[in-house]
Design a protein around this motif. Structure first.
Motif, PDB file in Angstrom:
ATOM      1  N   GLY A 210      33.676 -17.135  -1.921  1.00 14.14           N
ATOM      2  CA  GLY A 210      32.240 -15.823  -1.415  1.00 14.14           C
ATOM      3  C   GLY A 210      31.029 -16.356  -0.976  1.00 14.14           C
ATOM      4  O   GLY A 210      31.475 -17.116   0.154  1.00 14.14           O
ATOM      5  N   MET A 211      31.071 -15.693   0.138  1.00 11.82           N
ATOM      6  CA  MET A 211      29.807 -15.651   1.402  1.00 11.82           C
ATOM      7  C   MET A 211      29.216 -16.460   1.601  1.00 11.82           C
ATOM      8  O   MET A 211      28.429 -16.552   0.391  1.00 11.82           O
ATOM      9  CB  MET A 211      29.946 -13.730   1.677  1.00 11.82           C
ATOM     10  N   GLY A 212      28.422 -17.005   2.333  1.00 13.05           N
ATOM     11  CA  GLY A 212      27.815 -17.876   2.809  1.00 13.05           C
ATOM     12  C   GLY A 212      27.678 -19.279   2.561  1.00 13.05           C
ATOM     13  O   GLY A 212      28.420 -20.201   1.900  1.00 13.05           O
ATOM     14  N   LEU A 213      26.546 -20.018   3.115  1.00 11.98           N
ATOM     15  CA  LEU A 213      26.559 -21.619   3.261  1.00 11.98           C
ATOM     16  C   LEU A 213      26.726 -21.744   1.905  1.00 11.98           C
ATOM     17  O   LEU A 213      27.632 -23.123   1.479  1.00 11.98           O
ATOM     18  CB  LEU A 213      25.549 -21.898   3.917  1.00 11.98           C
ATOM     19  N   SER A 214      25.616 -21.356   0.772  1.00  8.06           N
ATOM     20  CA  SER A 214      25.330 -21.963  -0.413  1.00  8.06           C
ATOM     21  C   SER A 214      26.857 -21.779  -1.630  1.00  8.06           C
ATOM     22  O   SER A 214      27.458 -22.438  -1.879  1.00  8.06           O
ATOM     23  CB  SER A 214      23.984 -21.235  -1.369  1.00  8.06           C
ATOM     24  N   ALA A 215      27.055 -20.322  -1.031  1.00 11.08           N
ATOM     25  CA  ALA A 215      28.122 -20.430  -1.664  1.00 11.08           C
ATOM     26  C   ALA A 215      29.561 -21.014  -1.779  1.00 11.08           C
ATOM     27  O   ALA A 215      29.957 -21.543  -2.408  1.00 11.08           O
ATOM     28  CB  ALA A 215      28.644 -18.702  -2.154  1.00 11.08           C
ATOM     29  N   ALA A 216      29.474 -21.236  -0.671  1.00 13.24           N
ATOM     30  CA  ALA A 216      30.714 -22.159   0.107  1.00 13.24           C
ATOM     31  C   ALA A 216      30.899 -23.370  -0.247  1.00 13.24           C
ATOM     32  O   ALA A 216      31.884 -24.134  -0.282  1.00 13.24           O
ATOM     33  CB  ALA A 216      31.022 -21.874   1.521  1.00 13.24           C
ATOM     34  N   GLN A 217      29.873 -24.544   0.112  1.00 11.86           N
ATOM     35  CA  GLN A 217      29.451 -25.764  -0.866  1.00 11.86           C
ATOM     36  C   GLN A 217      29.406 -25.462  -2.171  1.00 11.86           C
ATOM     37  O   GLN A 217      30.267 -26.742  -2.390  1.00 11.86           O
ATOM     38  CB  GLN A 217      27.514 -25.585  -0.852  1.00 11.86           C
ATOM     39  N   GLU A 218      29.060 -24.958  -2.651  1.00 10.85           N
ATOM     40  CA  GLU A 218      29.115 -24.973  -4.641  1.00 10.85           C
ATOM     41  C   GLU A 218      31.084 -24.841  -4.860  1.00 10.85           C
ATOM     42  O   GLU A 218      31.625 -25.836  -4.836  1.00 10.85           O
ATOM     43  CB  GLU A 218      28.823 -23.712  -5.120  1.00 10.85           C
ATOM     44  N   SER A 219      31.954 -23.917  -4.474  1.00  8.51           N
ATOM     45  CA  SER A 219      33.205 -23.889  -4.731  1.00  8.51           C
ATOM     46  C   SER A 219      34.146 -24.491  -3.456  1.00  8.51           C
ATOM     47  O   SER A 219      34.762 -24.926  -4.287  1.00  8.51           O
ATOM     48  CB  SER A 219      33.456 -22.313  -3.450  1.00  8.51           C
ATOM     49  N   ALA A 220      33.585 -25.059  -3.039  1.00  7.68           N
ATOM     50  CA  ALA A 220      34.216 -26.639  -2.052  1.00  7.68           C
ATOM     51  C   ALA A 220      34.183 -27.813  -2.587  1.00  7.68           C
ATOM     52  O   ALA A 220      35.152 -28.263  -2.724  1.00  7.68           O
ATOM     53  CB  ALA A 220      34.218 -26.367  -0.732  1.00  7.68           C
ATOM     54  N   ALA A 221      33.034 -27.819  -3.511  1.00 11.72           N
ATOM     55  CA  ALA A 221      32.221 -28.876  -3.838  1.00 11.72           C
ATOM     56  C   ALA A 221      33.744 -28.994  -5.002  1.00 11.72           C
ATOM     57  O   ALA A 221      33.939 -30.156  -5.459  1.00 11.72           O
ATOM     58  CB  ALA A 221      31.426 -28.995  -3.969  1.00 11.72           C
ATOM     59  N   GLU A 222      33.319 -28.040  -5.755  1.00  9.00           N
ATOM     60  CA  GLU A 222      34.055 -27.728  -7.507  1.00  9.00           C
ATOM     61  C   GLU A 222      35.425 -28.118  -6.909  1.00  9.00           C
ATOM     62  O   GLU A 222      36.299 -29.305  -8.013  1.00  9.00           O
ATOM     63  CB  GLU A 222      34.153 -26.684  -7.776  1.00  9.00           C
TER      64      GLU A 222
END
Length: 258
Positions: free
Chosen positions: A65-77
């Motif tokens: 997904g787009m953006g820092l927050s989406a990237a953080q959530e997806s990468a952590a998972e």
């Protein structure tokens, strides 16, 4: 946040897959085509994840997904689920330095959130990538990640002056931060879909992983010739950029085979 103990020096865990993260389906599809017999599923957060093999190495491709927050959530998972040997932040970037041309590879030494200290990418991994870059068409230096689409020429110019970055994206800093926290070596391999001289169409408020927002953008294009021209230019630039990424990754992945 404090540096994790392993961040000073660590090497790849040879038993794990390579985790490649890209924001949008458009950015993921050319990478997915590199995989042999890929399987695709939805993660708990609703993003697509592909698994397969390329160049003799196991690969997991994660849509963030787009953006820092989406990237953080997806990468952590993904990092919790996959336990990879390394992470590659991939996808499109916008040029800020005048020398960056459409289709150029963006493989930075350092990545920073706007206004924050930069993180270094993994040196040994970047050295491997450096041998596979198109001669005269690759850029290193600093990539800055921001949480908005940098659209206008004045916005691009102001960001370039403030950060001295060569290129801009919306996810890489968060991806590197999550990899660092998980003690996973990480690099960024992106390609320029637009230059410092290109004005982008208005994408604010749209999540282009969602069908509804894709339809909203299509309606904007139908009612605004300027938006339609901007999207056409961005589409052509994006196509050239994804071709660059596919070539680099196709050549690189066999070199990561343990």
């Amino acid at each position: 946040s404090p540096e994790p103990r392993c961040a000073v020096l660590f090497t790849r865990v040879p038993s794990g897959p390579v985790l490649i993260c890209a924001a949008l389906p458009y950015e993921c599809r050319p990478i997915a085509r590199l995989l042999t017999n890929p399987s695709r599923r939805r993660t708990r957060s609703g993003r697509s994840r592909w698994t397969g093999r390329a160049g003799g190495v196991d690969v997991v491709l994660q849509e963030t997904g787009m953006g820092l927050s989406a990237a953080q959530e997806s990468a952590a998972e993904a990092l919790r689920d996959v336990r990879p040997q390394s992470l590659i932040a991939s996808g499109l970037a916008g040029g800020l330095a005048p020398a960056v041309a459409i289709g150029d590879a963006i493989v930075p030494d350092r990545v920073a959130r706007e206004g924050a200290a930069p993180l270094e990418v993994d040196g040994p991994l970047r050295a491997l990538v450096a041998t596979r870059l198109p001669e005269g068409r690759s850029r290193r230096g600093l990539l800055v990640s921001v949480d908005r689409v940098v659209r206008t020429l004045s916005e691009k110019s102001a960001l370039a002056v403030a950060t001295r970055a060569d290129a801009v994206d919306m996810e890489s800093a968060a991806l590197l931060e999550q990899a660092r926290n998980a003690c996973v070596p990480a690099i960024v391999i992106r390609a320029a879909s637009d230059t410092a001289r290109d004005e982008l169409p208005d994408l604010d408020g749209l999540d282009l992983t969602r069908i509804a927002d894709q339809l909203r953008l299509a309606r904007r294009a139908l009612t605004s010739p300027k938006t339609a021209r901007g999207l056409a230019r961005l589409g052509l630039g994006g196509h050239r950029a994804t071709q660059t990424l596919a070539r680099i990754l196709r050549d690189l992945l066999p070199r990561l085979h343990s």
